[in-house]
Design a protein around this motif. Structure first.
Motif, PDB file in Angstrom:
ATOM      1  N   ARG A  95       0.822  -1.206   0.000  1.00 30.80           N
ATOM      2  CA  ARG A  95       0.000   0.000   0.000  1.00 30.80           C
ATOM      3  C   ARG A  95       0.859   1.261   0.000  1.00 30.80           C
ATOM      4  NH1 ARG A  95      -5.473  -0.142   3.633  1.00 30.80           N
ATOM      5  NH2 ARG A  95      -6.745  -1.210   2.079  1.00 30.80           N
ATOM      6  N   THR A  96       1.929   1.213   0.779  1.00 34.20           N
ATOM      7  CA  THR A  96       2.805   2.383   0.845  1.00 34.20           C
ATOM      8  C   THR A  96       3.479   2.629  -0.492  1.00 34.20           C
ATOM      9  OG1 THR A  96       3.185   1.871   3.182  1.00 34.20           O
ATOM     10  CG2 THR A  96       4.647   3.477   2.168  1.00 34.20           C
ATOM     11  N   MET A  97       3.934   1.553  -1.143  1.00 31.25           N
ATOM     12  CA  MET A  97       4.552   1.674  -2.463  1.00 31.25           C
ATOM     13  C   MET A  97       3.585   2.307  -3.457  1.00 31.25           C
ATOM     14  SD  MET A  97       6.460  -2.043  -2.732  1.00 31.25           S
ATOM     15  CE  MET A  97       7.076  -1.791  -4.390  1.00 31.25           C
ATOM     16  N   GLU A  98       2.317   1.877  -3.410  1.00 31.65           N
ATOM     17  CA  GLU A  98       1.343   2.305  -4.412  1.00 31.65           C
ATOM     18  C   GLU A  98       0.747   3.673  -4.105  1.00 31.65           C
ATOM     19  OE1 GLU A  98      -0.216  -2.197  -5.623  1.00 31.65           O
ATOM     20  OE2 GLU A  98      -1.433  -0.908  -4.339  1.00 31.65           O
ATOM     21  N   LYS A  99       0.431   3.920  -2.819  1.00 32.45           N
ATOM     22  CA  LYS A  99      -0.307   5.136  -2.462  1.00 32.45           C
ATOM     23  C   LYS A  99       0.582   6.287  -2.001  1.00 32.45           C
ATOM     24  CE  LYS A  99      -4.556   2.715  -1.140  1.00 32.45           C
ATOM     25  NZ  LYS A  99      -5.596   2.561  -0.096  1.00 32.45           N
ATOM     26  N   ARG A 100       1.709   5.955  -1.375  1.00 35.20           N
ATOM     27  CA  ARG A 100       2.585   6.997  -0.856  1.00 35.20           C
ATOM     28  C   ARG A 100       4.047   6.694  -1.186  1.00 35.20           C
ATOM     29  NH1 ARG A 100       0.859  10.400   3.177  1.00 35.20           N
ATOM     30  NH2 ARG A 100       2.909  11.327   2.821  1.00 35.20           N
ATOM     31  N   PRO A 101       4.400   6.784  -2.464  1.00 36.51           N
ATOM     32  CA  PRO A 101       5.784   6.497  -2.851  1.00 36.51           C
ATOM     33  C   PRO A 101       6.784   7.399  -2.140  1.00 36.51           C
ATOM     34  CG  PRO A 101       4.572   7.546  -4.655  1.00 36.51           C
ATOM     35  CD  PRO A 101       3.570   7.150  -3.632  1.00 36.51           C
ATOM     36  N   ASP A 102       6.351   8.600  -1.730  1.00 35.21           N
ATOM     37  CA  ASP A 102       7.250   9.489  -0.997  1.00 35.21           C
ATOM     38  C   ASP A 102       7.621   8.902   0.360  1.00 35.21           C
ATOM     39  OD1 ASP A 102       4.456   9.864  -0.436  1.00 35.21           O
ATOM     40  OD2 ASP A 102       4.992  11.619   0.774  1.00 35.21           O
ATOM     41  N   MET A 103       6.654   8.288   1.025  1.00 34.64           N
ATOM     42  CA  MET A 103       6.932   7.617   2.299  1.00 34.64           C
ATOM     43  C   MET A 103       7.829   6.395   2.082  1.00 34.64           C
ATOM     44  SD  MET A 103       3.235   7.687   4.232  1.00 34.64           S
ATOM     45  CE  MET A 103       3.813   6.499   5.458  1.00 34.64           C
ATOM     46  N   PHE A 104       7.513   5.655   1.015  1.00 34.76           N
ATOM     47  CA  PHE A 104       8.270   4.423   0.760  1.00 34.76           C
ATOM     48  C   PHE A 104       9.748   4.722   0.507  1.00 34.76           C
ATOM     49  CE2 PHE A 104       9.798   0.938  -1.922  1.00 34.76           C
ATOM     50  CZ  PHE A 104       9.461  -0.138  -1.116  1.00 34.76           C
ATOM     51  N   GLU A 105      10.025   5.831  -0.160  1.00 34.80           N
ATOM     52  CA  GLU A 105      11.416   6.194  -0.441  1.00 34.80           C
ATOM     53  C   GLU A 105      12.202   6.465   0.837  1.00 34.80           C
ATOM     54  OE1 GLU A 105      11.484   9.434  -3.127  1.00 34.80           O
ATOM     55  OE2 GLU A 105      10.716   8.283  -4.844  1.00 34.80           O
ATOM     56  N   ARG A 106      11.511   6.886   1.887  1.00 35.98           N
ATOM     57  CA  ARG A 106      12.188   7.189   3.153  1.00 35.98           C
ATOM     58  C   ARG A 106      12.332   5.977   4.051  1.00 35.98           C
ATOM     59  NH1 ARG A 106       8.570  11.672   2.777  1.00 35.98           N
ATOM     60  NH2 ARG A 106       7.218  10.771   4.378  1.00 35.98           N
ATOM     61  N   LEU A 107      11.716   4.863   3.658  1.00 28.18           N
ATOM     62  CA  LEU A 107      11.722   3.661   4.483  1.00 28.18           C
ATOM     63  C   LEU A 107      13.082   2.976   4.451  1.00 28.18           C
ATOM     64  CD1 LEU A 107       9.803   1.806   6.168  1.00 28.18           C
ATOM     65  CD2 LEU A 107       9.452   0.500   4.052  1.00 28.18           C
ATOM     66  N   THR A 108      13.510   2.462   5.606  1.00 26.58           N
ATOM     67  CA  THR A 108      14.728   1.658   5.687  1.00 26.58           C
ATOM     68  C   THR A 108      14.317   0.213   5.951  1.00 26.58           C
ATOM     69  OG1 THR A 108      15.951   3.530   6.615  1.00 26.58           O
ATOM     70  CG2 THR A 108      16.945   1.343   6.839  1.00 26.58           C
ATOM     71  N   PRO A 109      14.183  -0.604   4.909  1.00 22.54           N
ATOM     72  CA  PRO A 109      13.658  -1.970   5.075  1.00 22.54           C
ATOM     73  C   PRO A 109      14.675  -2.907   5.727  1.00 22.54           C
ATOM     74  CG  PRO A 109      14.270  -1.584   2.787  1.00 22.54           C
ATOM     75  CD  PRO A 109      14.440  -0.272   3.493  1.00 22.54           C
ATOM     76  N   ASP A 110      14.182  -3.832   6.548  1.00 19.94           N
ATOM     77  CA  ASP A 110      15.043  -4.860   7.109  1.00 19.94           C
ATOM     78  C   ASP A 110      15.054  -6.058   6.155  1.00 19.94           C
ATOM     79  OD1 ASP A 110      12.609  -6.143   7.466  1.00 19.94           O
ATOM     80  OD2 ASP A 110      12.546  -5.809   9.636  1.00 19.94           O
ATOM     81  N   ALA A 111      15.664  -7.171   6.593  1.00 16.10           N
ATOM     82  CA  ALA A 111      15.818  -8.331   5.710  1.00 16.10           C
ATOM     83  C   ALA A 111      14.462  -8.897   5.281  1.00 16.10           C
ATOM     84  CB  ALA A 111      16.642  -9.414   6.410  1.00 16.10           C
ATOM     85  N   LEU A 112      13.510  -8.965   6.222  1.00 15.09           N
ATOM     86  CA  LEU A 112      12.185  -9.484   5.872  1.00 15.09           C
ATOM     87  C   LEU A 112      11.487  -8.549   4.902  1.00 15.09           C
ATOM     88  CD1 LEU A 112       9.805 -11.401   6.137  1.00 15.09           C
ATOM     89  CD2 LEU A 112       9.105 -10.170   8.206  1.00 15.09           C
TER      90      LEU A 112
END
Length: 432
Positions: free
Chosen positions: A217-234
């Motif tokens: 949902r974040t990728m699709e609806k709020r790409p600006d938020m997704f760009e700031r995300l620091t994803p872990d291994a999962l």
């Protein structure tokens, strides 16, 4: 947490802020919300709080004196609390969940100033306001709606307002992602069903699905938020799955089922070859010889036991459902069947390669259940190769339970061991 709101409409705001969750929290003394009438602090006999702007222009501006007097009275009643005076204005810093966290963490008293007309005298802002906040790039007729939004979002973070901390830590914006989809009864509404994973009872799978949906949902609806995300291994693994899923076929039409005829044989055998190649790729010796061949399916068809899945006009898969007892199932080991009533046997099921990952396999299992009921049976038994992890997952996700191990007739040199699964469509298992 105490929140004082300076407003021209205290009655309307109190009606909103002292209902439901916030109202119950206020009655318990967990929070305190006061809406104060600015007009009560004016020196003007007509209770005037606004006047024409210097330099000319449209509208009026709220005067500094009543605002300052109101604020002083509030502070005199606040005691030793750590206060923050906030002016609600479209010129303020954008309000976010992080702002709500900061206000709740750093202060135990907020004063929210609601402007009106053309705004407030700049000298009051310079002398008395600690912070300016905007809830969006738009203009309202007054600051009350914005103040209620801030009050609500901060108060719900106070311990004791919500029943549990998880009520807000799993929601949108808390950890930099949007919240996953939510569903409630009934299980099917206007032809739309609750995702099967939410019905399986596997909490680990549910949590994994929820995280994946939050990321999606974040990728699709709020790409600006997704760009700031620091994803872990999962998260990295889930994001890869999301990207792979995006390339797969999406079902836009209903999937139907009918009994197969000899005219369907070519399409069925093509799917068999595709399944055989996939099983070989995963080092599973199931279907790696001549079985199942055309003769097997023609025999299934003659007994009315072979079914094809239809997506539009295309054959998207097939399965065999029989009411004949499977002799090998009587010798189950390392477990036992739930009961002894008549059952259907699910055999020889596969979907076309172009439909893999589309969700059509789950649709197939729903149609298998429907066909079983048409046979006047409520129990389905089946078996699958111990290395066929995809089929095992599909069965578990569809409500089947592992019951033990059986041996089947297999070509020479091929592994005859199979894992046995069982499903009661009405849920009336006698063995748990």
């Amino acid at each position: 947490m105490r929140i004082d709101i300076m407003t021209l409409f205290p009655d309307r705001m109190n009606a909103m802020l002292h209902e439901s969750i916030l109202g119950r929290a206020a009655k318990k003394g967990v929070i305190e919300i006061n809406c104060i009438q600015i007009r009560d602090f004016t020196d003007n006999k007509q209770c005037q709080v606004d006047d024409y702007p210097y330099g000319g222009g449209r509208g009026c501006v709220m005067m500094a004196q009543p605002l300052k007097s109101c604020l002083e009275d509030i502070k005199s009643r606040a005691g030793e609390r750590k206060s923050r005076v906030i002016y609600m204005t479209p010129q303020g810093a954008p309000y976010t969940q992080e702002t709500a966290k900061r206000l709740k963490r750093d202060y135990d008293h907020l004063v929210l100033v609601c402007g009106h007309y053309e705004g407030v005298d700049e000298r009051f802002i310079e002398a008395c306001v600690d912070e300016e906040i905007s809830i969006g790039d738009f203009v309202l007729t007054g600051g009350e709606i914005a103040a209620m939004a801030v009050a609500d979002s901060v108060c719900r973070l106070v311990p004791g307002v919500l029943s549990d901390e998880e009520c807000f830590t799993g929601e949108s914006h808390w950890s930099g992602v949007l919240e996953y989809p939510q569903y409630t009864r009934p299980e099917t509404w206007e032809g739309r069903s609750v995702p099967d994973v939410l019905l399986c009872g596997n909490h680990a799978e549910v949590e994994r699905w929820r995280r994946k949906m939050s990321l999606k949902r974040t990728m699709e609806k709020r790409p600006d938020m997704f760009e700031r995300l620091t994803p872990d291994a999962l998260d990295e693994k889930l994001i890869a799955e999301i990207e792979k899923d995006a390339k797969r076929m999406k079902l836009t039409e209903p999937v139907s089922v009918r009994r197969a005829t000899p005219d369907d044989l070519d399409a069925i055998m093509l799917i068999v070859r595709q399944a055989r190649n996939s099983l070989k790729k995963h080092r599973t010796d199931q279907w790696q010889g001549g079985y199942p061949d055309e003769g097997v399916f023609l025999a299934d068809m003659s007994r009315g036991e072979c079914f094809v899945l239809l997506y539009g006009e295309r054959i998207a898969g097939f399965f065999t459902l029989s009411v004949r007892e499977e002799a090998g199932y009587a010798e189950i080991t390392d477990g036992k069947w739930s009961g002894s009533e008549p059952y259907c046997v699910l055999h020889r099921a596969a979907v076309a390669a172009e439909f893999r990952g589309s969700g059509i396999a789950s649709e197939m299992m729903k149609l298998v259940k429907r066909c079983c009921l048409d046979f006047d049976r409520t129990c389905i038994r089946t078996d699958t190769h111990r290395k066929n992890k995809a089929m095992q997952k599909l069965l578990r996700d569809s409500g089947f339970r592992y019951r033990g191990n059986v041996l089947v007739s297999a070509e020479e040199g091929h592994d005859p061991r199979r894992q046995a699964f069982e499903l009661y469509i009405d849920g009336k298992e006698t063995v748990k």
